[in-house]
Design a protein around this motif. Structure first.
Motif, PDB file in Angstrom:
ATOM      1  N   UNK A  42       0.842  -1.274   0.092  1.00 44.63           N
ATOM      2  CA  UNK A  42       0.084   0.135   0.201  1.00 44.63           C
ATOM      3  C   UNK A  42       0.829   1.238   0.098  1.00 44.63           C
ATOM      4  N   UNK A  43       1.954   1.299   0.702  1.00 45.55           N
ATOM      5  CA  UNK A  43       3.071   2.620   0.751  1.00 45.55           C
ATOM      6  C   UNK A  43       3.526   2.489  -0.610  1.00 45.55           C
ATOM      7  N   UNK A  44       4.022   1.506  -1.238  1.00 48.12           N
ATOM      8  CA  UNK A  44       4.592   1.704  -2.398  1.00 48.12           C
ATOM      9  C   UNK A  44       3.648   2.227  -3.341  1.00 48.12           C
ATOM     10  N   UNK A  45       2.506   1.631  -3.464  1.00 49.96           N
ATOM     11  CA  UNK A  45       1.554   2.122  -4.423  1.00 49.96           C
ATOM     12  C   UNK A  45       0.884   3.539  -4.439  1.00 49.96           C
ATOM     13  N   UNK A  46       0.949   3.929  -3.075  1.00 42.86           N
ATOM     14  CA  UNK A  46       0.426   5.358  -2.897  1.00 42.86           C
ATOM     15  C   UNK A  46       1.491   6.373  -3.216  1.00 42.86           C
ATOM     16  N   UNK A  47       2.984   5.956  -2.952  1.00 45.06           N
ATOM     17  CA  UNK A  47       3.968   7.016  -3.345  1.00 45.06           C
ATOM     18  C   UNK A  47       4.420   6.762  -4.650  1.00 45.06           C
ATOM     19  N   UNK A  48       4.095   5.814  -5.435  1.00 42.59           N
ATOM     20  CA  UNK A  48       4.356   5.432  -6.802  1.00 42.59           C
ATOM     21  C   UNK A  48       4.065   6.612  -7.647  1.00 42.59           C
ATOM     22  N   UNK A  66      10.738   3.510 -14.614  1.00 52.29           N
ATOM     23  CA  UNK A  66      11.282   2.039 -14.620  1.00 52.29           C
ATOM     24  C   UNK A  66      11.454   1.787 -13.062  1.00 52.29           C
ATOM     25  N   UNK A  67      12.132   2.739 -12.393  1.00 49.45           N
ATOM     26  CA  UNK A  67      12.384   2.390 -10.790  1.00 49.45           C
ATOM     27  C   UNK A  67      11.147   1.758 -10.171  1.00 49.45           C
ATOM     28  N   UNK A  68       9.982   2.567 -10.296  1.00 45.91           N
ATOM     29  CA  UNK A  68       8.572   2.102  -9.571  1.00 45.91           C
ATOM     30  C   UNK A  68       8.355   0.672  -9.770  1.00 45.91           C
ATOM     31  N   UNK A 114      -5.552  -6.084  -3.367  1.00 42.52           N
ATOM     32  CA  UNK A 114      -6.447  -5.036  -3.267  1.00 42.52           C
ATOM     33  C   UNK A 114      -5.420  -3.507  -2.773  1.00 42.52           C
ATOM     34  N   UNK A 115      -4.474  -3.709  -2.188  1.00 44.48           N
ATOM     35  CA  UNK A 115      -3.615  -2.905  -1.804  1.00 44.48           C
ATOM     36  C   UNK A 115      -2.919  -2.135  -2.984  1.00 44.48           C
ATOM     37  N   UNK A 116      -2.532  -2.742  -3.921  1.00 45.30           N
ATOM     38  CA  UNK A 116      -1.951  -2.034  -5.191  1.00 45.30           C
ATOM     39  C   UNK A 116      -2.823  -1.258  -5.848  1.00 45.30           C
ATOM     40  N   UNK A 117      -4.112  -1.808  -6.234  1.00 39.96           N
ATOM     41  CA  UNK A 117      -4.891  -0.885  -7.019  1.00 39.96           C
ATOM     42  C   UNK A 117      -5.618   0.222  -6.180  1.00 39.96           C
ATOM     43  N   UNK A 118      -6.029   0.083  -4.768  1.00 36.02           N
ATOM     44  CA  UNK A 118      -6.358   0.967  -4.002  1.00 36.02           C
ATOM     45  C   UNK A 118      -5.611   1.794  -3.653  1.00 36.02           C
ATOM     46  N   UNK A 119      -4.097   1.656  -3.561  1.00 34.82           N
ATOM     47  CA  UNK A 119      -3.123   2.546  -3.064  1.00 34.82           C
ATOM     48  C   UNK A 119      -2.785   3.435  -4.684  1.00 34.82           C
ATOM     49  N   UNK A 120      -2.891   2.740  -5.829  1.00 39.47           N
ATOM     50  CA  UNK A 120      -2.566   3.455  -6.956  1.00 39.47           C
ATOM     51  C   UNK A 120      -3.820   4.382  -7.233  1.00 39.47           C
TER      52      UNK A 120
END
Length: 103
Positions: free
Chosen positions: A7-13, A30-32, A50-56
């Protein structure tokens, strides 16, 4: 724990890619993607969580809202020409003074 990290990765990406200078945005993207691939290799498949899609979605919405309010969404106005930047008369090698024999 894995869900929180994803979730942190996908919100900050989106913010990481947006804050990068324009010439390095592709490298930031590319780094993300590399970070997500490493997460997928060592932790779990991030595409099914769900954390990836919700965070993005949360990261993109926050970027659009804060970027629109703070930055205004406009471009910089064009630069004004420097004073005295008009066309030069004479030979540029002599500081604008024409050499002897010129009219």
């Amino acid at each position: 724990m894995n869900t929180g990290v994803l979730l942190a990765i996908s919100v900050l990406a989106p913010w990481i890619v947006h804050i990068a200078p324009p010439r390095q945005r592709a490298l930031a993207l590319v780094g993300v993607v590399t970070l997500l691939l490493l997460y997928g290799i060592f932790a779990a498949n991030p595409l099914t969580g769900w954390a990836l899609w919700g965070g993005l979605a949360a990261g993109l919405v926050s970027l659009m809202l804060l970027g629109g309010f703070v930055g205004g969404g406009g471009r910089r106005p064009p630069r004004r020409p420097a004073p005295g930047g008009g066309p030069r008369v004479g030979n540029p090698g002599t500081g604008g003074v024409p050499p002897r024999g010129w009219g």
